[in-house]
Scaffold this motif. Structure first.
Motif, PDB file in Angstrom:
ATOM      1  N   PRO A 156       0.621  -1.042   0.003  1.00  0.00           N
ATOM      2  CA  PRO A 156      -0.181   0.133   0.024  1.00  0.00           C
ATOM      3  C   PRO A 156       0.839   1.315   0.097  1.00  0.00           C
ATOM      4  N   LEU A 157       2.127   1.135   0.230  1.00  0.00           N
ATOM      5  CA  LEU A 157       3.092   2.210   0.277  1.00  0.00           C
ATOM      6  C   LEU A 157       3.089   2.951  -1.088  1.00  0.00           C
ATOM      7  N   SER A 158       2.907   2.010  -2.308  1.00  0.00           N
ATOM      8  CA  SER A 158       2.993   2.642  -3.537  1.00  0.00           C
ATOM      9  C   SER A 158       1.617   3.601  -3.643  1.00  0.00           C
ATOM     10  N   LEU A 159       0.680   3.581  -3.023  1.00  0.00           N
ATOM     11  CA  LEU A 159      -0.306   4.479  -3.301  1.00  0.00           C
ATOM     12  C   LEU A 159      -0.072   5.926  -2.784  1.00  0.00           C
ATOM     13  N   LEU A 160       0.805   5.847  -1.623  1.00  0.00           N
ATOM     14  CA  LEU A 160       1.248   7.149  -0.882  1.00  0.00           C
ATOM     15  C   LEU A 160       2.304   7.729  -1.832  1.00  0.00           C
ATOM     16  N   LEU A 161       3.109   6.919  -2.560  1.00  0.00           N
ATOM     17  CA  LEU A 161       4.205   7.468  -3.424  1.00  0.00           C
ATOM     18  C   LEU A 161       3.902   7.587  -4.978  1.00  0.00           C
ATOM     19  N   ALA A 162       2.684   7.265  -5.308  1.00  0.00           N
ATOM     20  CA  ALA A 162       2.249   7.371  -6.663  1.00  0.00           C
ATOM     21  C   ALA A 162       2.464   8.699  -7.318  1.00  0.00           C
ATOM     22  N   GLN A 163       2.650   8.760  -8.636  1.00  0.00           N
ATOM     23  CA  GLN A 163       2.664   9.968  -9.187  1.00  0.00           C
ATOM     24  C   GLN A 163       1.277  10.688  -9.254  1.00  0.00           C
ATOM     25  N   HIS A 164       0.257  10.041  -9.236  1.00  0.00           N
ATOM     26  CA  HIS A 164      -1.086  10.721  -8.813  1.00  0.00           C
ATOM     27  C   HIS A 164      -1.950   9.976  -8.087  1.00  0.00           C
ATOM     28  N   ILE A 165      -2.613  10.493  -6.822  1.00  0.00           N
ATOM     29  CA  ILE A 165      -3.171   9.813  -5.916  1.00  0.00           C
ATOM     30  C   ILE A 165      -4.698   9.418  -6.403  1.00  0.00           C
ATOM     31  N   ASP A 166      -4.907   8.070  -6.568  1.00  0.00           N
ATOM     32  CA  ASP A 166      -6.093   7.602  -7.485  1.00  0.00           C
ATOM     33  C   ASP A 166      -7.316   7.545  -6.419  1.00  0.00           C
ATOM     34  N   LEU A 167      -8.358   8.323  -6.624  1.00  0.00           N
ATOM     35  CA  LEU A 167      -9.374   8.497  -5.729  1.00  0.00           C
ATOM     36  C   LEU A 167     -10.750   7.854  -6.471  1.00  0.00           C
ATOM     37  N   SER A 168     -10.248   6.825  -7.517  1.00  0.00           N
ATOM     38  CA  SER A 168     -11.445   6.562  -8.221  1.00  0.00           C
ATOM     39  C   SER A 168     -12.358   5.538  -7.523  1.00  0.00           C
ATOM     40  N   ALA A 169     -13.388   5.214  -7.628  1.00  0.00           N
ATOM     41  CA  ALA A 169     -14.233   4.318  -6.603  1.00  0.00           C
ATOM     42  C   ALA A 169     -13.898   3.013  -6.400  1.00  0.00           C
ATOM     43  N   GLY A 170     -13.055   2.295  -7.200  1.00  0.00           N
ATOM     44  CA  GLY A 170     -12.546   0.989  -6.909  1.00  0.00           C
ATOM     45  C   GLY A 170     -11.425   1.294  -5.906  1.00  0.00           C
ATOM     46  N   MET A 171     -10.829   2.380  -5.653  1.00  0.00           N
ATOM     47  CA  MET A 171      -9.548   2.463  -4.875  1.00  0.00           C
ATOM     48  C   MET A 171     -10.058   3.084  -3.462  1.00  0.00           C
ATOM     49  N   VAL A 172     -11.033   3.886  -3.447  1.00  0.00           N
ATOM     50  CA  VAL A 172     -11.369   4.507  -2.021  1.00  0.00           C
ATOM     51  C   VAL A 172     -12.013   3.418  -1.246  1.00  0.00           C
ATOM     52  N   LYS A 173     -11.572   3.507  -0.019  1.00  0.00           N
ATOM     53  CA  LYS A 173     -12.314   2.672   0.936  1.00  0.00           C
ATOM     54  C   LYS A 173     -13.216   3.519   1.786  1.00  0.00           C
ATOM     55  N   GLY A 174     -12.854   4.485   1.913  1.00  0.00           N
ATOM     56  CA  GLY A 174     -13.566   5.429   2.929  1.00  0.00           C
ATOM     57  C   GLY A 174     -12.995   6.937   2.922  1.00  0.00           C
ATOM     58  N   VAL A 175     -13.773   7.883   3.214  1.00  0.00           N
ATOM     59  CA  VAL A 175     -13.446   9.286   3.420  1.00  0.00           C
ATOM     60  C   VAL A 175     -13.896   9.917   4.738  1.00  0.00           C
ATOM     61  N   LYS A 176     -13.272  10.598   5.158  1.00  0.00           N
ATOM     62  CA  LYS A 176     -14.166  11.242   6.598  1.00  0.00           C
ATOM     63  C   LYS A 176     -13.649  12.797   6.660  1.00  0.00           C
ATOM     64  N   GLU A 177     -14.497  13.452   6.614  1.00  0.00           N
ATOM     65  CA  GLU A 177     -14.234  15.189   6.463  1.00  0.00           C
ATOM     66  C   GLU A 177     -14.575  15.733   7.970  1.00  0.00           C
ATOM     67  N   GLU A 178     -13.895  16.020   8.669  1.00  0.00           N
ATOM     68  CA  GLU A 178     -13.845  16.907   9.953  1.00  0.00           C
ATOM     69  C   GLU A 178     -13.389  18.202   9.978  1.00  0.00           C
ATOM     70  N   SER A 179     -13.655  19.139  10.912  1.00  0.00           N
ATOM     71  CA  SER A 179     -13.142  20.456  10.780  1.00  0.00           C
ATOM     72  C   SER A 179     -11.851  20.580  10.877  1.00  0.00           C
ATOM     73  N   ASP A 180     -11.057  19.663  11.507  1.00  0.00           N
ATOM     74  CA  ASP A 180      -9.626  19.642  11.685  1.00  0.00           C
ATOM     75  C   ASP A 180      -8.737  18.719  11.095  1.00  0.00           C
ATOM     76  N   LEU A 181      -9.408  17.773  10.287  1.00  0.00           N
ATOM     77  CA  LEU A 181      -8.702  16.685   9.648  1.00  0.00           C
ATOM     78  C   LEU A 181      -9.589  16.085   8.452  1.00  0.00           C
ATOM     79  N   THR A 182      -9.079  15.566   7.599  1.00  0.00           N
ATOM     80  CA  THR A 182      -9.883  14.983   6.522  1.00  0.00           C
ATOM     81  C   THR A 182      -8.925  13.822   6.078  1.00  0.00           C
ATOM     82  N   THR A 183      -9.540  12.695   6.237  1.00  0.00           N
ATOM     83  CA  THR A 183      -8.978  11.178   6.222  1.00  0.00           C
ATOM     84  C   THR A 183      -9.274  10.631   5.066  1.00  0.00           C
ATOM     85  N   ILE A 184      -8.596  10.011   4.309  1.00  0.00           N
ATOM     86  CA  ILE A 184      -8.755   9.220   3.107  1.00  0.00           C
ATOM     87  C   ILE A 184      -8.188   7.880   3.314  1.00  0.00           C
TER      88      ILE A 184
END
Length: 222
Positions: free
Chosen positions: A124-152
């Motif tokens: 999974p380290l390859s996702l952090l180091l990718a040329q472009h962060i892939d946020l397609s439906a098949g790649m995203v497991k979850g997103v949480k947006e808060e006032s002080d933190l956005t978690t992907i």
């Protein structure tokens, strides 16, 4: 757990205060994926903007604190160059080094003079180091947006099994604060970064894997 399972805005605090604050944050960050907004579709506009911003950061360096699944704590310096390159120099007395050169991840013990080699594309380290962060439906497991933190949270069951990488960003600056790799056994290893500098130029030797010293590689037989 072995080190091979763990690879995988400066703060005005003393190191002791910093480590204490990070320890609390690391415990709080261990949120099950089910707690995230499920992302059956591509991520939100905010998450995409953050991913695009992070993809544009081609180099960065700074300090890190790593928390293992049993609460073990280590620190050191990190270096990242997109795509695919990373180096972790752990503080003494740890003899460990982690180097990704765009093809492989090498985990070394400088005391024992041993290295373990893993294909970067299979971690999974390859996702952090990718040329472009892939946020397609098949790649995203979850997103949480808060006032002080956005978690992907990202993963690919076909490639990584149940392993995922969860990246946490400042929603205002879009700066990366932390990432957590969850292995196939559900164990978390978190890396928090601070004193980060971007736009740094590195010598090629920073990300050089010593293949000639690793048995079984072509270079070791030359």
């Amino acid at each position: 757990m072995s080190h091979s399972d763990t690879f995988l805005s400066g703060l005005a605090m003393t190191r002791r205060d910093l480590l204490g604050a990070f320890a609390v944050a690391a415990m709080a960050s261990a949120i099950p994926l089910g707690a995230y907004a499920q992302a059956a579709a591509p991520a939100s506009g905010t998450a995409q903007a953050i991913a695009d911003h992070f993809s544009g950061v081609t180099t960065m360096q700074g300090e890190f604190v790593q928390f293992g699944p049993r609460g073990e704590q280590t620190g050191g310096k990190f270096f990242i160059q997109r795509p695919g390159k990373l180096r972790f120099n752990y503080d003494d007395p740890s003899p460990m080094r982690v180097i990704a050169d765009g093809k492989n991840v090498a985990i070394g013990n400088t005391k024992l003079k041993t290295w373990d080699l893993y294909p970067l594309s299979k971690t999974p380290l390859s996702l952090l180091l990718a040329q472009h962060i892939d946020l397609s439906a098949g790649m995203v497991k979850g997103v949480k947006e808060e006032s002080d933190l956005t978690t992907i949270a990202l993963g690919n069951n076909t490639v990584f099994g149940n392993s995922t990488i969860t990246m946490m960003f400042d929603p205002k600056t879009y700066d990366l604060r932390q990432w957590t790799i969850t292995d196939n056994q559900g164990k978390d290893t978190s890396v928090m970064i601070f004193n980060v500098k971007t736009g740094v130029q590195f010598d090629d030797r920073v990300f050089r894997v010593p293949y000639e010293t690793i048995p079984g590689t072509p270079q070791s037989r030359d």
